[in-house]
Enzyme design. Sequence first.
Site, mmCIF file in Angstrom:
data_model
loop_
_atom_site.group_PDB
_atom_site.id
_atom_site.type_symbol
_atom_site.label_atom_id
_atom_site.label_comp_id
_atom_site.label_asym_id
_atom_site.label_seq_id
_atom_site.Cartn_x
_atom_site.Cartn_y
_atom_site.Cartn_z
ATOM 1 C CB SER A 112 21.305 -6.233 54.158
ATOM 2 O OG SER A 112 21.424 -7.087 53.056
ATOM 3 C CE LYS B 55 23.287 -4.676 50.870
ATOM 4 N NZ LYS B 55 22.130 -5.546 50.692
ATOM 5 C CE1 TYR C 274 26.851 -6.112 49.606
ATOM 6 C CE2 TYR C 274 26.868 -8.385 48.877
ATOM 7 C CZ TYR C 274 26.185 -7.288 49.329
ATOM 8 O OH TYR C 274 24.836 -7.357 49.527
ATOM 9 C CE1 TYR D 289 17.546 -5.548 51.012
ATOM 10 C CE2 TYR D 289 16.299 -6.977 52.458
ATOM 11 C CZ TYR D 289 17.499 -6.456 52.038
ATOM 12 O OH TYR D 289 18.638 -6.833 52.649
ATOM 13 C CB VAL E 5 18.916 -12.360 54.741
ATOM 14 C CG1 VAL E 5 18.195 -11.683 53.598
ATOM 15 C CG2 VAL E 5 20.397 -12.453 54.504
#
Lengths: 306, 306, 306, 306
Positions: A65, A68, A190, A242, A260
């Site tokens: 992530s 991103k 993605y 998150y 992660v």
Amino acid sequence: MKKTYQEVFEEVYEEVEYLPKQGTVADYIPELGTVSENRFGVYLASLDGEYAALGDAYEKFSIQSISKVFTFAMAFDVFGGDLWMRVGVEPSGDPFNSLAQLEYENGIPRNPLINAGALVIADFLLSHFEHPREAFLRFLRKLGNNPDIDYNPKVFESEKTFGYRNAALVNLMKSFGNITHPVAEVLDFYFFQCAIEMTCQELATSFLPFANHGVIPHSGERILTASRAKRLNALMLTCGFYDEAGQFSFKVGLPGKSGVGGGIAAVHPDYYAVAVWSPRLNKKGNSYLGMNFLERLTTKTGMSIF
Amino acid sequence: MKKTYQEVFEEVYEEVEYLPKQGTVADYIPELGTVSENRFGVYLASLDGEYAALGDAYEKFSIQSISKVFTFAMAFDVFGGDLWMRVGVEPSGDPFNSLAQLEYENGIPRNPLINAGALVIADFLLSHFEHPREAFLRFLRKLGNNPDIDYNPKVFESEKTFGYRNAALVNLMKSFGNITHPVAEVLDFYFFQCAIEMTCQELATSFLPFANHGVIPHSGERILTASRAKRLNALMLTCGFYDEAGQFSFKVGLPGKSGVGGGIAAVHPDYYAVAVWSPRLNKKGNSYLGMNFLERLTTKTGMSIF
Amino acid sequence: MKKTYQEVFEEVYEEVEYLPKQGTVADYIPELGTVSENRFGVYLASLDGEYAALGDAYEKFSIQSISKVFTFAMAFDVFGGDLWMRVGVEPSGDPFNSLAQLEYENGIPRNPLINAGALVIADFLLSHFEHPREAFLRFLRKLGNNPDIDYNPKVFESEKTFGYRNAALVNLMKSFGNITHPVAEVLDFYFFQCAIEMTCQELATSFLPFANHGVIPHSGERILTASRAKRLNALMLTCGFYDEAGQFSFKVGLPGKSGVGGGIAAVHPDYYAVAVWSPRLNKKGNSYLGMNFLERLTTKTGMSIF
Amino acid sequence: MKKTYQEVFEEVYEEVEYLPKQGTVADYIPELGTVSENRFGVYLASLDGEYAALGDAYEKFSIQSISKVFTFAMAFDVFGGDLWMRVGVEPSGDPFNSLAQLEYENGIPRNPLINAGALVIADFLLSHFEHPREAFLRFLRKLGNNPDIDYNPKVFESEKTFGYRNAALVNLMKSFGNITHPVAEVLDFYFFQCAIEMTCQELATSFLPFANHGVIPHSGERILTASRAKRLNALMLTCGFYDEAGQFSFKVGLPGKSGVGGGIAAVHPDYYAVAVWSPRLNKKGNSYLGMNFLERLTTKTGMSIF
């Protein structure tokens, strides 16, 4: 600061190496579960040229992530404020892959740093670049100052095989009209971005422009306006972890992003960028040791944005 | 009852034909939007052989979600109580395609008559039948006593092209491990069942076994045990009308099931089955005129299960 | 049916008395927790004058939420359809005391048989009756054919002391403008109705009018029109058991209402009313043994509305 | 920075005074609705002694939710990390008074800066201070360097009369065991803190310690440790603006807190504190002109924490 960053690193490391081995390696994608859970690396690059490194700082790992931040930076540079028609800038207050929130909010993701938001950003990039994968790799190699940065095909395949929840997110957004490309193409890009591998050294180097008002220090190239770099940092602070963004802000006090794979990258604007890697995750999906190391780092140096 | 059902039909029709033309034809699947909005048909078949028909009672229309009753009946007969490991029997209290509820409840749909539940039932059928489409058609032709019952390929393709929300549901359930077959296979069968076309006469005839303790009147064949037929009726009453099940129970007082094609089929156990069709839907996705007609029918005959 | 109800009762009882002693007595209100957990009583009154009784059928217990059926019946008779401006008729799909649903739905409770809905009904009754407590007792004594029916002051005080969640519900509805009387007055009446005590015999007798199209059999007095009695039954079927309404409909197949005191009252329209009491509750807050007994009763007699 | 803050204030004011008069004055408490909607004041106090003022900078207004920062600071100093047993540090992602979230999360509020969290903080203060109102006033007068700071009894009464939603929140938390004092006492203190009136000058002065590592500049008194002052700032950044925290961080880039009276107070750690007041609120309940002014202030000065 009298101590060097390297000295602080070593002090902090002495403290954390005796911490109980808490947390578990992510296994929702089988390929991620193959990593040795005891790996630990950290790298800091400062704007005045100092650096510090410890442990597995030069080992590749799956950035997941953290990618991103990079896709958002690319899209923000190209599309600017047009992004906000299709994605928000508010913390989600929910797990990274919540469908419920997305449904209540009519397919508009809360922010670009949760899965749904990153899928919309991917959709934007597919609209602009003819070869989005290549463009993305070029961007990363430029930031990380290393032409070898690449994705891991096994992780990519593993993501693809087990990415049902991401498929649910894209399909739901498409049902609301917030995805313009075919579902499979968006997912493909993605999963590609999630499968990128970098070292702590490369990650820290790649985050330095965000601490430097949008300019790559080693080349002088501007990748974002100063105002947009500022806003990207604000976004990382409120949305980068998150449903643990508050904790990270509270304890560490730096804008950053976790993945992660066990990586965390963060910046102290005007000072430095830092990347840490340790695959054991806490219940919120953030690196247990990584968060701990950064908390002690900012406490010991007395340096945080607050 | 002294009046015949046909007489009651005509009395009720005189009342409802002057009602304002409210509601809109479903258009989330373009092919459904091509139906003339003023079509109206109704057919009642009683267990003692009486019947009544009005308007377009012999016209084919897309049964859509009414098909969920048939697939559930097939699966209930084969799997019995094993179904309840993977789907509940509670009203959802939410729209028919809610992902939020499914996410909060870990991929276990509330009941077999909402989309998510029907997708799980489809997954069950794929496990049992080598040729599930054919098996399903055979079942319908037997119930409806007509070998011509079939699906509409255009509606099927249209469902397939625009079924993003159903794709989101299957993917989400698969991420929870509650779908065993490939996503595409489950969706394919589900879109097939939604694309079935029947007339009011065929639908009412096909629902008669549920009013008859599980036995097909015209052939004497048992398709469900009496106890299971009873439970299917209970399920239709509490769950047959999405988040308007209470209204239907309250006003009509019969177990039944609606579809976005504008059809409603209902049963009065021990007495009759009735099917009505009118494509204009109210905000909850149920046939505006259809509900109205059935409400007046049970009020006028003084017959309801309550 | 050749067997008498009493014979069926005894057969069923032989089956259930060997069931494991599951469930726990409600203790959210301390006074309720003082009841012996092994009490069991059941009473059936049929419209043709037959009755059956077993165990503690003549012992008083706290009817708790079963009182919602009685207050609703009173308010429905007085206000008719005006009730539906402020309360719905849909199953809630949520626990009996959910604030979340009430907030999302702007202070309009799903139905009159959950706490929030009953509080709105209480508010209605306060608008109509000068002495609502007395009016309510009069109504119950008339239905139950016993002038001694009364409330338990200790339970009332206990409800009042620990009723924070109900206080939250009223305050939330008041903030939405859906409560017209002072919060304390509404709560006071509501705790009063919950604290009513009745025996199984009284409860079954009091439910008989709902099986009898709205007329009290022993006096011939009409308390509801036939149409409203029908609707009340429909409401009990879809909403009488919190988030277990589907299960009860599915397994028992009768309209009914449960209370956390361990009581359940149900009706088979045109046939009988039945009340059962056993204080051990399942996780959904319904009497474990009570539900079990009723399920076997309708299965054995083959009698249900489906 | 060459320009003085006063010069920047005047430049920004010239820009914002021609903005369309958007937003509406809060009226959920009638007494708040009596304020003239065109009032505007702003005051900045820097750590090196410079200050700037404009418009109604010396007019009293109702600080409302800004008081949550002060009560939290008091409680944090007394209870430290014990607070986190009963309240979180995460952004809520929901409106300031959401009961749904509180119910799902078992009565533990997301953070101390939403209503539910501030009510828990009030409960803490009631445990520590014999005369909490007096202690709170003493604290505010010390921070604001003005013995006249007080509450407005009319606003207090108005809050008390219409505070049903806050009553719902306390009752719900009490049902979960997360409130230890009687509901009425907690509400009484909470409404008192909301009814405090201060000027922009007093507010900015009172926020200076948060920019100064916990020390009151004018007296040298420490009110929080440096580490806790840092954490309070982090908390304001992620949680200070209800479900618009992301927007404020994104556009303004300073830790701060808003109130429905139209006030916003913010700090730039190591530099200054600023307070702005304009009663027209946007849809999220934050001062429309106030946010706008601060956005331009940080953009023009190029100063933000990012």
